[in-house]
Design a protein around this motif. Structure first.
Motif, PDB file in Angstrom:
ATOM      1  N   GLU A  60       0.829  -1.210   0.000  1.00  0.00           N
ATOM      2  CA  GLU A  60       0.000   0.000   0.000  1.00  0.00           C
ATOM      3  C   GLU A  60       0.867   1.264   0.000  1.00  0.00           C
ATOM      4  N   PRO A  61       1.869   1.388   0.873  1.00  0.00           N
ATOM      5  CA  PRO A  61       2.717   2.590   0.822  1.00  0.00           C
ATOM      6  C   PRO A  61       3.429   2.769  -0.521  1.00  0.00           C
ATOM      7  N   GLN A  62       3.887   1.671  -1.128  1.00  0.00           N
ATOM      8  CA  GLN A  62       4.538   1.790  -2.435  1.00  0.00           C
ATOM      9  C   GLN A  62       3.559   2.277  -3.500  1.00  0.00           C
ATOM     10  N   THR A  63       2.350   1.752  -3.475  1.00  0.00           N
ATOM     11  CA  THR A  63       1.342   2.160  -4.456  1.00  0.00           C
ATOM     12  C   THR A  63       1.010   3.635  -4.283  1.00  0.00           C
ATOM     13  N   ARG A  64       0.783   4.057  -3.063  1.00  0.00           N
ATOM     14  CA  ARG A  64       0.469   5.471  -2.802  1.00  0.00           C
ATOM     15  C   ARG A  64       1.648   6.377  -3.183  1.00  0.00           C
ATOM     16  N   GLN A  65       2.862   5.970  -2.838  1.00  0.00           N
ATOM     17  CA  GLN A  65       4.037   6.775  -3.167  1.00  0.00           C
ATOM     18  C   GLN A  65       4.209   6.880  -4.678  1.00  0.00           C
ATOM     19  N   THR A  66       3.981   5.791  -5.381  1.00  0.00           N
ATOM     20  CA  THR A  66       4.101   5.791  -6.840  1.00  0.00           C
ATOM     21  C   THR A  66       3.100   6.760  -7.456  1.00  0.00           C
ATOM     22  N   LEU A  67       1.856   6.705  -7.029  1.00  0.00           N
ATOM     23  CA  LEU A  67       0.835   7.610  -7.560  1.00  0.00           C
ATOM     24  C   LEU A  67       1.146   9.056  -7.185  1.00  0.00           C
ATOM     25  N   SER A  68       1.645   9.283  -5.991  1.00  0.00           N
ATOM     26  CA  SER A  68       2.044  10.637  -5.581  1.00  0.00           C
ATOM     27  C   SER A  68       3.221  11.135  -6.414  1.00  0.00           C
ATOM     28  N   ASN A  69       4.178  10.248  -6.689  1.00  0.00           N
ATOM     29  CA  ASN A  69       5.321  10.620  -7.533  1.00  0.00           C
ATOM     30  C   ASN A  69       4.846  11.022  -8.923  1.00  0.00           C
ATOM     31  N   LEU A  70       3.901  10.264  -9.476  1.00  0.00           N
ATOM     32  CA  LEU A  70       3.363  10.594 -10.795  1.00  0.00           C
ATOM     33  C   LEU A  70       2.666  11.946 -10.782  1.00  0.00           C
ATOM     34  N   ALA A  71       1.881  12.191  -9.746  1.00  0.00           N
ATOM     35  CA  ALA A  71       1.197  13.485  -9.632  1.00  0.00           C
ATOM     36  C   ALA A  71       2.217  14.621  -9.541  1.00  0.00           C
ATOM     37  N   GLU A  72       3.289  14.402  -8.821  1.00  0.00           N
ATOM     38  CA  GLU A  72       4.333  15.427  -8.689  1.00  0.00           C
ATOM     39  C   GLU A  72       5.016  15.706 -10.033  1.00  0.00           C
ATOM     40  N   ILE A  73       5.348  14.652 -10.768  1.00  0.00           N
ATOM     41  CA  ILE A  73       5.983  14.828 -12.078  1.00  0.00           C
ATOM     42  C   ILE A  73       5.035  15.563 -13.018  1.00  0.00           C
ATOM     43  N   LEU A  74       3.784  15.166 -13.061  1.00  0.00           N
ATOM     44  CA  LEU A  74       2.813  15.855 -13.906  1.00  0.00           C
ATOM     45  C   LEU A  74       2.730  17.335 -13.532  1.00  0.00           C
ATOM     46  N   GLY A  75       2.753  17.619 -12.238  1.00  0.00           N
ATOM     47  CA  GLY A  75       2.704  19.006 -11.767  1.00  0.00           C
ATOM     48  C   GLY A  75       3.860  19.845 -12.268  1.00  0.00           C
ATOM     49  N   LYS A  76       5.025  19.221 -12.415  1.00  0.00           N
ATOM     50  CA  LYS A  76       6.186  19.946 -12.960  1.00  0.00           C
ATOM     51  C   LYS A  76       5.903  20.499 -14.350  1.00  0.00           C
ATOM     52  N   TYR A  77       5.027  19.824 -15.071  1.00  0.00           N
ATOM     53  CA  TYR A  77       4.704  20.217 -16.441  1.00  0.00           C
ATOM     54  C   TYR A  77       3.347  20.924 -16.540  1.00  0.00           C
ATOM     55  N   GLY A  78       2.832  21.348 -15.383  1.00  0.00           N
ATOM     56  CA  GLY A  78       1.574  22.083 -15.367  1.00  0.00           C
ATOM     57  C   GLY A  78       0.355  21.225 -15.580  1.00  0.00           C
ATOM     58  N   LEU A  79       0.489  19.920 -15.352  1.00  0.00           N
ATOM     59  CA  LEU A  79      -0.618  18.982 -15.540  1.00  0.00           C
ATOM     60  C   LEU A  79      -0.954  18.306 -14.219  1.00  0.00           C
ATOM     61  N   GLY A  80      -2.046  17.568 -14.203  1.00  0.00           N
ATOM     62  CA  GLY A  80      -2.444  16.810 -13.031  1.00  0.00           C
ATOM     63  C   GLY A  80      -2.945  15.436 -13.435  1.00  0.00           C
ATOM     64  N   LEU A  81      -3.313  14.640 -12.463  1.00  0.00           N
ATOM     65  CA  LEU A  81      -3.824  13.305 -12.754  1.00  0.00           C
ATOM     66  C   LEU A  81      -5.084  13.350 -13.615  1.00  0.00           C
ATOM     67  N   GLU A  82      -5.797  14.464 -13.586  1.00  0.00           N
ATOM     68  CA  GLU A  82      -6.997  14.591 -14.419  1.00  0.00           C
ATOM     69  C   GLU A  82      -6.658  14.624 -15.913  1.00  0.00           C
ATOM     70  N   HIS A  83      -5.393  14.841 -16.252  1.00  0.00           N
ATOM     71  CA  HIS A  83      -4.962  14.849 -17.651  1.00  0.00           C
ATOM     72  C   HIS A  83      -4.513  13.469 -18.138  1.00  0.00           C
ATOM     73  N   VAL A  84      -4.416  12.523 -17.223  1.00  0.00           N
ATOM     74  CA  VAL A  84      -3.960  11.176 -17.586  1.00  0.00           C
ATOM     75  C   VAL A  84      -5.081  10.441 -18.307  1.00  0.00           C
ATOM     76  N   PHE A  85      -4.746   9.857 -19.452  1.00  0.00           N
ATOM     77  CA  PHE A  85      -5.747   9.084 -20.187  1.00  0.00           C
ATOM     78  C   PHE A  85      -5.358   7.616 -20.336  1.00  0.00           C
ATOM     79  N   LYS A  86      -4.097   7.251 -20.020  1.00  0.00           N
ATOM     80  CA  LYS A  86      -3.648   5.858 -20.152  1.00  0.00           C
ATOM     81  C   LYS A  86      -2.678   5.549 -19.022  1.00  0.00           C
ATOM     82  N   VAL A  87      -2.892   4.424 -18.366  1.00  0.00           N
ATOM     83  CA  VAL A  87      -2.007   3.948 -17.305  1.00  0.00           C
ATOM     84  C   VAL A  87      -1.619   2.504 -17.612  1.00  0.00           C
ATOM     85  N   THR A  88      -0.330   2.210 -17.476  1.00  0.00           N
ATOM     86  CA  THR A  88       0.154   0.835 -17.552  1.00  0.00           C
ATOM     87  C   THR A  88       0.620   0.454 -16.150  1.00  0.00           C
ATOM     88  N   VAL A  89       0.087  -0.661 -15.652  1.00  0.00           N
ATOM     89  CA  VAL A  89       0.381  -1.140 -14.306  1.00  0.00           C
ATOM     90  C   VAL A  89       1.184  -2.426 -14.406  1.00  0.00           C
TER      91      VAL A  89
END
Length: 144
Positions: A60-89
């Protein structure tokens, strides 16, 4: 045209006719953090590393950290998780699929769930349990 990306963190990307490569900030990482092609930002796969570069303990902590890391990276580019249209797990233990979905659902609006591909793997970098990569849409200023 292919070129290295020049981007000010926190400013929104705009669609481009050029392919832009945003190099990973860690000099030992032999890959780009993100690549923009037109109005799509491709983010390199992420695992649950904390700000010190240490893999957090537990699924659970790894999953949450991974999703938080993705949100942070997207934020660097002025985007958010709402802009994600495809996820590979990628997961090392598919018996945790239900647990993954419970966590995953909390990060996305129920009416804007990205399409998704998932598969079990024999191993991941740093012995992570979950790894995610995403593709995000870069809206034009009129679409914001």
């Amino acid at each position: 045209m292919l070129k290295p990306g020049a981007h000010q963190p926190g400013t929104r990307l705009t669609p481009s006719d050029e392919v832009q490569f945003f190099l990973h900030p860690h000099p030992r990482s032999p890959f780009s953090e993100a690549v923009q092609v037109g109005n799509v930002l491709y983010i390199s796969a992420m695992i649950g590393l904390d700000s010190e570069g240490t893999l957090v303990e537990g699924f659970e902590p790894q999953t949450r950290q991974t999703l938080s890391n993705l949100a942070e990276i997207l934020g660097k580019y002025g985007l958010g998780l709402e802009h994600v249209f495809k996820v590979t797990v990628m997961m090392t233990d598919m018996t945790k699929w239900g647990e993954f979905n419970k966590i995953y659902r909390t990060y996305f609006h129920p009416s804007r769930l990205p399409v998704r591909t998932a598969f079990g793997v024999a191993g991941l970098a740093f012995d992570a349990m979950v790894e995610l990569e995403v593709q995000a849409y870069i809206p034009t200023s009129a679409e914001e």
